[in-house]
Design a protein around this motif. Structure first.
Motif, PDB file in Angstrom:
ATOM      1  N   ARG A  46     -14.290 -89.547 -67.759  1.00 44.70           N
ATOM      2  CA  ARG A  46     -15.479 -88.901 -68.309  1.00 44.70           C
ATOM      3  C   ARG A  46     -16.513 -89.968 -68.640  1.00 44.70           C
ATOM      4  O   ARG A  46     -16.177 -91.155 -68.740  1.00 44.70           O
ATOM      5  CB  ARG A  46     -15.127 -88.067 -69.522  1.00 44.70           C
ATOM      6  CG  ARG A  46     -14.527 -88.862 -70.649  1.00 44.70           C
ATOM      7  CD  ARG A  46     -14.319 -87.979 -71.838  1.00 44.70           C
ATOM      8  NE  ARG A  46     -13.009 -87.349 -71.814  1.00 44.70           N
ATOM      9  CZ  ARG A  46     -12.627 -86.488 -72.742  1.00 44.70           C
ATOM     10  NH1 ARG A  46     -13.433 -86.117 -73.686  1.00 44.70           N
ATOM     11  NH2 ARG A  46     -11.407 -85.985 -72.716  1.00 44.70           N
ATOM     12  N   VAL A  65     -19.415 -85.277 -68.841  1.00 44.25           N
ATOM     13  CA  VAL A  65     -20.257 -86.302 -69.454  1.00 44.25           C
ATOM     14  C   VAL A  65     -20.827 -85.785 -70.765  1.00 44.25           C
ATOM     15  O   VAL A  65     -21.181 -84.620 -70.891  1.00 44.25           O
ATOM     16  CB  VAL A  65     -21.385 -86.733 -68.482  1.00 44.25           C
ATOM     17  CG1 VAL A  65     -22.251 -85.574 -68.085  1.00 44.25           C
ATOM     18  CG2 VAL A  65     -22.250 -87.837 -69.076  1.00 44.25           C
ATOM     19  N   VAL A  66     -20.849 -86.669 -71.736  1.00 43.62           N
ATOM     20  CA  VAL A  66     -21.369 -86.301 -73.043  1.00 43.62           C
ATOM     21  C   VAL A  66     -22.661 -87.073 -73.268  1.00 43.62           C
ATOM     22  O   VAL A  66     -22.721 -88.278 -73.007  1.00 43.62           O
ATOM     23  CB  VAL A  66     -20.333 -86.654 -74.132  1.00 43.62           C
ATOM     24  CG1 VAL A  66     -20.953 -86.648 -75.499  1.00 43.62           C
ATOM     25  CG2 VAL A  66     -19.166 -85.679 -74.080  1.00 43.62           C
ATOM     26  N   GLU A  67     -23.694 -86.367 -73.723  1.00 45.81           N
ATOM     27  CA  GLU A  67     -24.930 -87.057 -74.076  1.00 45.81           C
ATOM     28  C   GLU A  67     -24.638 -87.854 -75.337  1.00 45.81           C
ATOM     29  O   GLU A  67     -24.250 -87.296 -76.360  1.00 45.81           O
ATOM     30  CB  GLU A  67     -26.047 -86.042 -74.329  1.00 45.81           C
ATOM     31  CG  GLU A  67     -27.363 -86.709 -74.640  1.00 45.81           C
ATOM     32  CD  GLU A  67     -28.531 -85.722 -74.681  1.00 45.81           C
ATOM     33  OE1 GLU A  67     -28.381 -84.585 -74.233  1.00 45.81           O
ATOM     34  OE2 GLU A  67     -29.588 -86.126 -75.190  1.00 45.81           O
ATOM     35  N   LEU A  81      -7.387 -93.015 -77.038  1.00 45.69           N
ATOM     36  CA  LEU A  81      -7.477 -91.784 -76.243  1.00 45.69           C
ATOM     37  C   LEU A  81      -7.486 -92.119 -74.749  1.00 45.69           C
ATOM     38  O   LEU A  81      -6.956 -91.397 -73.930  1.00 45.69           O
ATOM     39  CB  LEU A  81      -8.753 -91.004 -76.619  1.00 45.69           C
ATOM     40  CG  LEU A  81      -9.019 -89.727 -75.835  1.00 45.69           C
ATOM     41  CD1 LEU A  81      -7.902 -88.703 -76.066  1.00 45.69           C
ATOM     42  CD2 LEU A  81     -10.348 -89.102 -76.224  1.00 45.69           C
TER      43      LEU A  81
ATOM     44  N   LYS B 305     -12.112 -76.535 -69.586  1.00 47.66           N
ATOM     45  CA  LYS B 305     -13.213 -77.473 -69.370  1.00 47.66           C
ATOM     46  C   LYS B 305     -14.423 -76.876 -70.075  1.00 47.66           C
ATOM     47  O   LYS B 305     -14.745 -75.700 -69.872  1.00 47.66           O
ATOM     48  CB  LYS B 305     -13.452 -77.576 -67.866  1.00 47.66           C
ATOM     49  CG  LYS B 305     -14.368 -78.676 -67.463  1.00 47.66           C
ATOM     50  CD  LYS B 305     -14.394 -78.836 -65.949  1.00 47.66           C
ATOM     51  CE  LYS B 305     -15.483 -79.831 -65.608  1.00 47.66           C
ATOM     52  NZ  LYS B 305     -15.570 -80.107 -64.199  1.00 47.66           N
ATOM     53  N   LEU B 307     -18.523 -77.078 -71.583  1.00 50.29           N
ATOM     54  CA  LEU B 307     -19.873 -77.673 -71.627  1.00 50.29           C
ATOM     55  C   LEU B 307     -20.599 -77.094 -72.830  1.00 50.29           C
ATOM     56  O   LEU B 307     -20.781 -75.877 -72.931  1.00 50.29           O
ATOM     57  CB  LEU B 307     -20.649 -77.342 -70.341  1.00 50.29           C
ATOM     58  CG  LEU B 307     -22.161 -77.636 -70.362  1.00 50.29           C
ATOM     59  CD1 LEU B 307     -22.442 -79.128 -70.533  1.00 50.29           C
ATOM     60  CD2 LEU B 307     -22.848 -77.127 -69.085  1.00 50.29           C
ATOM     61  N   VAL B 326     -18.402 -80.624 -80.122  1.00 52.11           N
ATOM     62  CA  VAL B 326     -18.161 -81.699 -79.154  1.00 52.11           C
ATOM     63  C   VAL B 326     -17.230 -82.758 -79.750  1.00 52.11           C
ATOM     64  O   VAL B 326     -16.276 -83.209 -79.131  1.00 52.11           O
ATOM     65  CB  VAL B 326     -19.499 -82.352 -78.742  1.00 52.11           C
ATOM     66  CG1 VAL B 326     -19.277 -83.453 -77.719  1.00 52.11           C
ATOM     67  CG2 VAL B 326     -20.456 -81.305 -78.194  1.00 52.11           C
ATOM     68  N   ASN B 330     -13.640 -83.704 -78.366  1.00 50.69           N
ATOM     69  CA  ASN B 330     -13.403 -85.104 -77.993  1.00 50.69           C
ATOM     70  C   ASN B 330     -12.172 -85.651 -78.686  1.00 50.69           C
ATOM     71  O   ASN B 330     -11.345 -86.317 -78.079  1.00 50.69           O
ATOM     72  CB  ASN B 330     -14.601 -85.964 -78.391  1.00 50.69           C
ATOM     73  CG  ASN B 330     -15.592 -86.104 -77.255  1.00 50.69           C
ATOM     74  OD1 ASN B 330     -15.223 -86.006 -76.093  1.00 50.69           O
ATOM     75  ND2 ASN B 330     -16.840 -86.318 -77.596  1.00 50.69           N
ATOM     76  N   GLY B 333      -9.183 -84.777 -77.067  1.00 55.56           N
ATOM     77  CA  GLY B 333      -9.055 -85.227 -75.681  1.00 55.56           C
ATOM     78  C   GLY B 333      -9.361 -84.124 -74.679  1.00 55.56           C
ATOM     79  O   GLY B 333      -8.969 -84.197 -73.519  1.00 55.56           O
ATOM     80  N   ILE B 334     -10.058 -83.076 -75.131  1.00 50.44           N
ATOM     81  CA  ILE B 334     -10.405 -81.966 -74.231  1.00 50.44           C
ATOM     82  C   ILE B 334     -11.579 -82.381 -73.341  1.00 50.44           C
ATOM     83  O   ILE B 334     -12.461 -83.130 -73.760  1.00 50.44           O
ATOM     84  CB  ILE B 334     -10.724 -80.705 -75.072  1.00 50.44           C
ATOM     85  CG1 ILE B 334      -9.430 -80.198 -75.706  1.00 50.44           C
ATOM     86  CG2 ILE B 334     -11.370 -79.614 -74.220  1.00 50.44           C
ATOM     87  CD1 ILE B 334      -9.621 -79.253 -76.841  1.00 50.44           C
ATOM     88  N   ASP B 335     -11.547 -81.855 -72.120  1.00 54.35           N
ATOM     89  CA  ASP B 335     -12.561 -82.194 -71.132  1.00 54.35           C
ATOM     90  C   ASP B 335     -13.892 -81.538 -71.508  1.00 54.35           C
ATOM     91  O   ASP B 335     -14.176 -80.419 -71.115  1.00 54.35           O
ATOM     92  CB  ASP B 335     -12.059 -81.672 -69.778  1.00 54.35           C
ATOM     93  CG  ASP B 335     -12.916 -82.141 -68.630  1.00 54.35           C
ATOM     94  OD1 ASP B 335     -14.035 -82.615 -68.874  1.00 54.35           O
ATOM     95  OD2 ASP B 335     -12.443 -82.024 -67.483  1.00 54.35           O
ATOM     96  N   VAL B 336     -14.698 -82.236 -72.293  1.00 51.00           N
ATOM     97  CA  VAL B 336     -15.937 -81.631 -72.786  1.00 51.00           C
ATOM     98  C   VAL B 336     -17.167 -82.417 -72.337  1.00 51.00           C
ATOM     99  O   VAL B 336     -17.154 -83.645 -72.308  1.00 51.00           O
ATOM    100  CB  VAL B 336     -15.920 -81.501 -74.334  1.00 51.00           C
ATOM    101  CG1 VAL B 336     -15.718 -82.837 -75.006  1.00 51.00           C
ATOM    102  CG2 VAL B 336     -17.180 -80.820 -74.858  1.00 51.00           C
ATOM    103  N   SER B 337     -18.189 -81.681 -71.965  1.00 46.80           N
ATOM    104  CA  SER B 337     -19.483 -82.287 -71.688  1.00 46.80           C
ATOM    105  C   SER B 337     -20.479 -81.757 -72.699  1.00 46.80           C
ATOM    106  O   SER B 337     -20.295 -80.679 -73.262  1.00 46.80           O
ATOM    107  CB  SER B 337     -19.956 -81.938 -70.271  1.00 46.80           C
ATOM    108  OG  SER B 337     -19.119 -82.528 -69.315  1.00 46.80           O
ATOM    109  N   PHE B 338     -21.537 -82.525 -72.901  1.00 50.48           N
ATOM    110  CA  PHE B 338     -22.534 -82.096 -73.882  1.00 50.48           C
ATOM    111  C   PHE B 338     -23.919 -82.530 -73.452  1.00 50.48           C
ATOM    112  O   PHE B 338     -24.107 -83.641 -72.969  1.00 50.48           O
ATOM    113  CB  PHE B 338     -22.216 -82.691 -75.264  1.00 50.48           C
ATOM    114  CG  PHE B 338     -23.362 -82.574 -76.225  1.00 50.48           C
ATOM    115  CD1 PHE B 338     -23.758 -81.327 -76.695  1.00 50.48           C
ATOM    116  CD2 PHE B 338     -24.072 -83.693 -76.638  1.00 50.48           C
ATOM    117  CE1 PHE B 338     -24.833 -81.213 -77.565  1.00 50.48           C
ATOM    118  CE2 PHE B 338     -25.142 -83.594 -77.516  1.00 50.48           C
ATOM    119  CZ  PHE B 338     -25.527 -82.332 -77.977  1.00 50.48           C
TER     120      PHE B 338
END
Lengths: 203, 372
Positions: A46, A65-67, A81, B305, B307, B326, B330, B333-338
């Motif tokens: 990620r 992806v995180v901002e 992690l 997953k 977002l 978020v 995080n 450890g979850i697949d997260v986007s922001f």
């Protein structure tokens, strides 16, 4: 900014990363390093990125992806992690490189860090002879518009790691495009490496 | 293909158990679907509407005749592509567009529920949606999404039925209501209840409807959906159809006229008691309550997953609230986007023409679909 060239940088990093490991690329841009590592190392990855349009590019590529900002948002992740945290060419642009380094080795077993070497002979020459801030392929901004806040030399980086109880495991040999065991400071590197690329971990 | 249906799920014998201790049965769910469910039943997207939304997500509203509230997002070749996906949008329980709610007939008394309708929660709404998903024989939703209160339902799905959710997009939402959120809702409720035509909730079938109270409630809420900047840009201090101040309490300013219009047009399509019940459910929402006060605990079984999206000028559910989600995901450890979309349109941004928002939705949904 990139380290010598992207392909070279990607290969060196890919070579040192264990396959199927879990990584985070901080300042992942359009996600090209992550894509490369997904393809070649089968990593779970990620990214963290500050630029909106690059984030949307990552999303469309299926890259999580995180901002976020290396200075403030690494605290969110629990210890270890990731297997690897990657920070290429961003350390010198952070507000607090010391804290960022500590976070990198906290959230991941190993960290890969690269930065421009301010000790490079051409920089010393530029300062010494021209009395001008250097602008070259790795430092491609003029002093008045550079996002870089904290320049350091390869030796400075090594000293900081020692001070932070961070172990330098490997150092990239940029001419041969490989990581090598770290054996302490080298006169050659401190003068002739345009960049430093290190594999580090918590002692 | 678009379908509008009402199904009766659960029964008097097997009612839906509610958080308040009471139960509801039968439960009616009015819902709209778009597109076709594939053979593997793997292409379903559940859309959760907001406080005053309904099942008409991408089709003409039967009362207002306006196009669906998310028709810029849902449709053929749009971010939620109805050529590819089977989109389900149910009216929440407690709502007023056909699902069981205060204006529907109580089977016990054969009269409208009114205030005899039990106080429901976001979790109850999701339990009712789960009945619908079971009824449609869907074992895994490809995606669950929604903004504002809809986002709370998304979070509840992630927490309560994690194995049913492949991916999720909570938008402009929060893990619980802040004191400010509760205060604004209380203002709305009090304005409804202060209207003598509300008649303690027993206005159905009478010639007096609490339109003034509901209208003021909507006006207050509407302010919270916009930002100071967008109000300024749209209206400034401009006068409405006049050049000079009227020295009266008529709608001198454009913003007054606009808000009055928002209030008045709202009462035609919304039930005042529903407004009370749904705002209450939002105020009660705190995903940590059933999880020992812990956010991490709430999402510990989530594998989806995710977002998360927020908007810079949203002060009702600001970025800081969305970032809590978020941060928690995080930590697990979850697949997260922001992504925080830059806009001056305030909380309402998720309903407006925001190309970067559409692009992010589209990118996430298409790439996640490719991975399946």
């Amino acid at each position: 900014m990139s380290l010598i060239n992207k392909t070279k940088e990607f290969t060196i990093i890919s070579d040192v990363i264990t396959s199927k490991s879990n990584i985070i690329d901080i300042g992942c841009s359009d996600g090209s390093l992550i894509e490369y590592l997904k393809l070649n190392n089968n990593v779970v990855a990620r990214g963290m990125e500050i630029d909106q349009s690059k984030i949307r590019t990552c999303l469309s590529k299926g890259i999580s992806v995180v901002e976020g900002d290396a200075d403030t948002d690494l605290f969110d992740y629990p210890d270890n992690l990731f297997d690897y945290s990657i920070l290429t060419y961003t350390l010198q642009a952070t507000k607090n490189p010391k804290v960022v380094l500590e976070q990198l080795v906290r959230i991941a077993g190993k960290a890969i860090v690269s930065f421009p070497n301010f000790g490079h002979w051409s920089i010393a020459m530029s300062l010494f002879f021209n009395r001008e801030m250097p602008v070259n392929s790795t430092l491609d901004y003029s002093w008045y518009e550079t996002p870089n806040l904290h320049f350091c030399t390869i030796n400075d980086f090594i000293n900081l790691c020692e001070g932070l109880n961070i172990k330098i495991e490997k150092k990239a040999d940029l001419r041969k495009s490989v990581f090598k065991e770290f054996k302490g400071k080298s006169l050659y590197d401190s003068y002739f490496s345009e960049s430093g690329l290190f594999l580090i971990s918590k002692k | 293909m678009e379908e509008n249906k009402i199904v009766e799920l659960s029964s008097k014998e097997r009612p839906l158990l509610l958080d308040c201790g009471k139960s509801l049965g039968p439960v009616k769910i009015a819902y709209t679907t778009y597109g076709n469910l594939n053979e593997q039943k793997s292409n379903a997207i559940l859309i959760c509407h907001a406080l005053t939304g309904d099942q008409y997500v991408a089709s003409q509203h039967p009362i207002t005749k306006k196009e669906g509230w998310w028709s810029n997002v849902v449709g053929p070749n749009k971010s939620i592509d109805t050529n590819k996906f089977f989109v389900i949008c149910p009216n929440i329980i407690g709502g007023c567009m056909g699902s069981t709610g205060p204006k529907e007939i109580d089977p016990l008394t054969q009269k409208e529920f009114g205030l005899n309708f039990p106080v429901i929660t976001i979790s109850d709404m999701v339990k009712a949606q789960k009945l619908l998903i079971d009824y449609l024989s869907i074992k895994k939703l490809f995606c669950v999404t929604g903004g504002s209160m809809g986002g709370m339902l998304v979070l509840e799905w992630l927490s309560k039925f994690p194995e049913y959710v492949h991916s999720a997009i909570p938008i402009a939402t929060s893990v619980n209501h802040s004191a400010q959120n509760i205060a604004l809702n209380e203002l709305a409720r009090q304005s409804i209840m202060a209207d003598p035509d509300w008649q303690s909730g027993n206005y159905y079938g009478t010639d007096r409807q609490p339109t003034k109270g509901l209208s003021v409630a909507r006006m207050a809420a509407h302010i919270s959906y916009l930002s100071k900047e967008s109000l300024h840009q749209k209206f400034g201090r401009n006068l409405q159809d006049k050049n000079e101040l009227d020295y009266s309490f008529k709608a001198d300013f454009q913003i007054e006229s606009y808000l009055r219009h928002q209030g008045i047009s709202f009462v035609d399509r919304f039930d005042a008691n529903s407004y009370l019940y749904i705002t209450r459910a939002m105020d009660y929402f705190d995903i940590t309550v059933k999880n020992n006060g812990s956010l991490v605990e709430a999402f510990k079984n989530t594998k989806s997953k995710v977002l998360c999206i927020s908007f810079t000028s949203d002060w009702l559910y600001p970025t800081s609230e969305n970032k809590k989600i978020v941060k928690t995901l995080n930590a697990l450890g979850i697949d997260v986007s922001f992504l925080e979309i830059e806009t001056e349109n305030g909380h309402d941004s998720f309903l407006l023409d925001e190309p970067e928002f559409f692009d992010a939705l589209n990118g996430f949904i298409s790439s996640t679909w490719r991975e399946i």
